[in-house]
Design an enzyme around this catalytic site. Structure first.
Site, short mmCIF file in Angstrom:
data_model
loop_
_atom_site.label_atom_id
_atom_site.label_comp_id
_atom_site.label_asym_id
_atom_site.label_seq_id
_atom_site.Cartn_x
_atom_site.Cartn_y
_atom_site.Cartn_z
N LYS A 111 0.82 -1.13 -0.10
CA LYS A 111 -0.01 -0.14 0.23
C LYS A 111 0.82 1.33 -0.05
CE LYS A 111 -4.23 -1.98 1.28
NZ LYS A 111 -4.87 -2.74 2.32
N LYS A 194 -3.33 -11.06 -9.42
CA LYS A 194 -4.50 -11.61 -9.21
C LYS A 194 -5.54 -10.67 -9.77
CE LYS A 194 -5.50 -8.91 -4.87
NZ LYS A 194 -6.40 -8.79 -4.03
N LYS A 197 -9.95 -5.29 -7.97
CA LYS A 197 -10.71 -4.10 -8.63
C LYS A 197 -9.55 -2.87 -8.73
CE LYS A 197 -13.09 -3.96 -4.06
NZ LYS A 197 -13.26 -5.39 -3.62
P1 ADP Z 1 -9.81 -6.39 -4.15
O1 ADP Z 1 -8.55 -7.30 -3.83
O2 ADP Z 1 -10.57 -6.52 -5.30
O3 ADP Z 1 -9.73 -4.91 -3.44
P2 ADP Z 1 -10.72 -7.06 -1.28
O4 ADP Z 1 -9.33 -6.72 -0.79
O5 ADP Z 1 -12.02 -6.22 -0.91
O6 ADP Z 1 -10.86 -7.13 -2.85
O7 ADP Z 1 -10.98 -8.51 -1.18
C1 ADP Z 1 -12.19 -9.02 -0.46
C2 ADP Z 1 -12.16 -10.63 -0.42
O8 ADP Z 1 -11.79 -11.16 -1.61
C3 ADP Z 1 -10.88 -11.11 0.55
O9 ADP Z 1 -11.21 -12.35 1.16
C4 ADP Z 1 -9.99 -11.53 -0.74
O10 ADP Z 1 -9.14 -12.49 -0.16
C5 ADP Z 1 -10.67 -11.81 -1.63
N1 ADP Z 1 -10.21 -11.76 -2.85
C6 ADP Z 1 -9.85 -10.67 -3.55
N2 ADP Z 1 -9.30 -10.90 -4.63
C7 ADP Z 1 -9.02 -12.09 -4.95
C8 ADP Z 1 -8.56 -12.80 -5.83
N3 ADP Z 1 -8.26 -12.36 -6.88
N4 ADP Z 1 -8.48 -14.02 -5.77
C9 ADP Z 1 -9.00 -14.62 -4.68
N5 ADP Z 1 -9.41 -14.09 -3.66
C10 ADP Z 1 -9.66 -12.77 -3.69
#
Ligand code: ADP
Ligand code: TRP
Length: 331
Positions: A111, A194, A197
């Protein structure tokens, strides 16, 4: 009965990574465990969202959870800020967490690399707030994706430290969990890492994406010239397309493209067209439900109120106990 907690920040629409990493995993546990699922609005404040946007995003994510099949009659579905006891536990745990270990966390490092102009203390103590979310319900299992594993390790450290300091067996040691299998990392469409968003335009397929949007994004996914000999190892970008296919396509379809990769007849254009179709079949019923539920403000308000009451009842118990253990007692 086991207690399960998970949450997602309201920083954008849910995508397939969220679904297969967290939501789907949670859905499989709702029948057999005491489940709490929340919208992590406090967590999203590290990036200073506009108040109107924050409120709209919370509602949207809530509607998306419900559309995925989260059942508010069985699980407790709430907004993090409706359980302010979380912040009291966050304060207690902050006294037990070391600045050094917080600075070493992979998510903090990432971050500050991405946003060097906004290295606030909330970002540093993000894992402590997350630990408070989990420990406030004394949960043992946390359905999340692979990227959250380190946060769970930190949660266990704080729990053990608390127990040790006060000579109690109060907090359990929760684990990141995926129902019966390894933790998941859903790849993005840009061939790098991965799905997420904030990973750039076109990298994520959202549960609200219409058919033509899905198609456009998938057709643009990174591929290469194709295999040059039989049974080669797949390059990362190609393995990613196969990984996405394994989430939404039938075994026959997957086998067909495995075989054609191995005998060098594969046409990535055809594979991506099939993948886009299968994604649409998977997403479209959820997408339609999202539209219906997000338009029903009354229903959302009812769900949130019931969730707040249930979450509060449990959270209050933990905080009362923790206060007593710490020595914050009435005269
Ligand atoms: P982002 O990474 O899109 O900002 P978040 O950090 O809000 O999403 O993640 C919310 C949940 O979704 C967490 O449990 C995270 O581990 C899971 N998650 C997000 N992206 C992935 C991914 N590409 N593969 C598996 N789990 C994911
Ligand atoms: N940190 C998680 C994420 O970025 C979201 C989250 C906050 C969470 N508190 C939690 C997940 C508690 C599980 C349990 O994805």
């Amino acid at each position: 009965m086991e207690t399960v907690v998970s949450g997602i920040r309201p920083t954008g629409n849910l995508h397939l990574g969220n679904y297969f990493g967290a939501v789907n995993n949670f859905l499989k546990m709702q029948q057999d465990a005491n489940c709490y699922f929340f919208v992590a609005d406090y967590h999203s404040l590290t990036t200073h969202p506009h108040p109107d946007n924050l409120n709209a995003s919370v509602k949207q994510v809530l509607a998306e959870y419900l559309a995925c099949g989260l059942d508010p009659e069985i699980s407790t579905l709430y907004i993090q800020s409706d359980l302010p006891e979380t912040t009291e536990l966050y304060l207690f745990l902050n006294m037990l967490s070391y600045v050094g270990e917080l600075e070493r966390s992979a998510s903090f490092k990432e971050k500050i690399r991405k946003n060097p102009d906004n290295v606030n203390a909330g970002l540093l103590t993000y894992p402590v707030l997350m630990a408070a979310d989990i420990l406030i319900h004394r949960a043992t299992k946390v359905p999340v994706g692979k990227d959250q594993e380190q946060h769970l390790e930190m949660t266990r450290n704080f729990a053990v430290r608390f127990n040790h300091l006060y000579g109690v067996e109060f907090f359990p040691e929760p684990v990141a969990y995926n129902f019966g299998v390894q933790l998941v990392k859903v790849p993005g469409l840009d061939g790098s890492g991965k799905m997420g968003k904030s990973e750039g335009e076109g990298n994520a397929i959202f549960l609200i994406d219409e058919d033509d949007v899905i198609k456009k994004k998938v057709m643009r996914a990174v591929t290469d010239v194709g295999p040059t000999g039989p049974n080669q190892q797949k390059p990362d970008a190609i393995e990613n397309i196969f990984s996405l296919m394994r989430l939404v396509s039938s075994n026959d379809t997957i086998q067909h493209f495995e075989d054609s990769f191995n005998n060098c007849t594969i046409r990535y254009g055809d594979m991506k067209k099939q993948l886009a179709e299968d994604m649409n079949v998977f997403i479209s019923p959820i997408r339609e439900k999202i539209k219906l539920i997000s338009a029903d403000e009354k229903y959302l308000a009812k769900v949130v109120k019931a969730g707040a009451d249930k979450a509060h009842e449990n959270g209050r118990k933990t905080i009362n106990e923790a206060r007593k253990i710490i020595g914050i007692r009435s005269f």
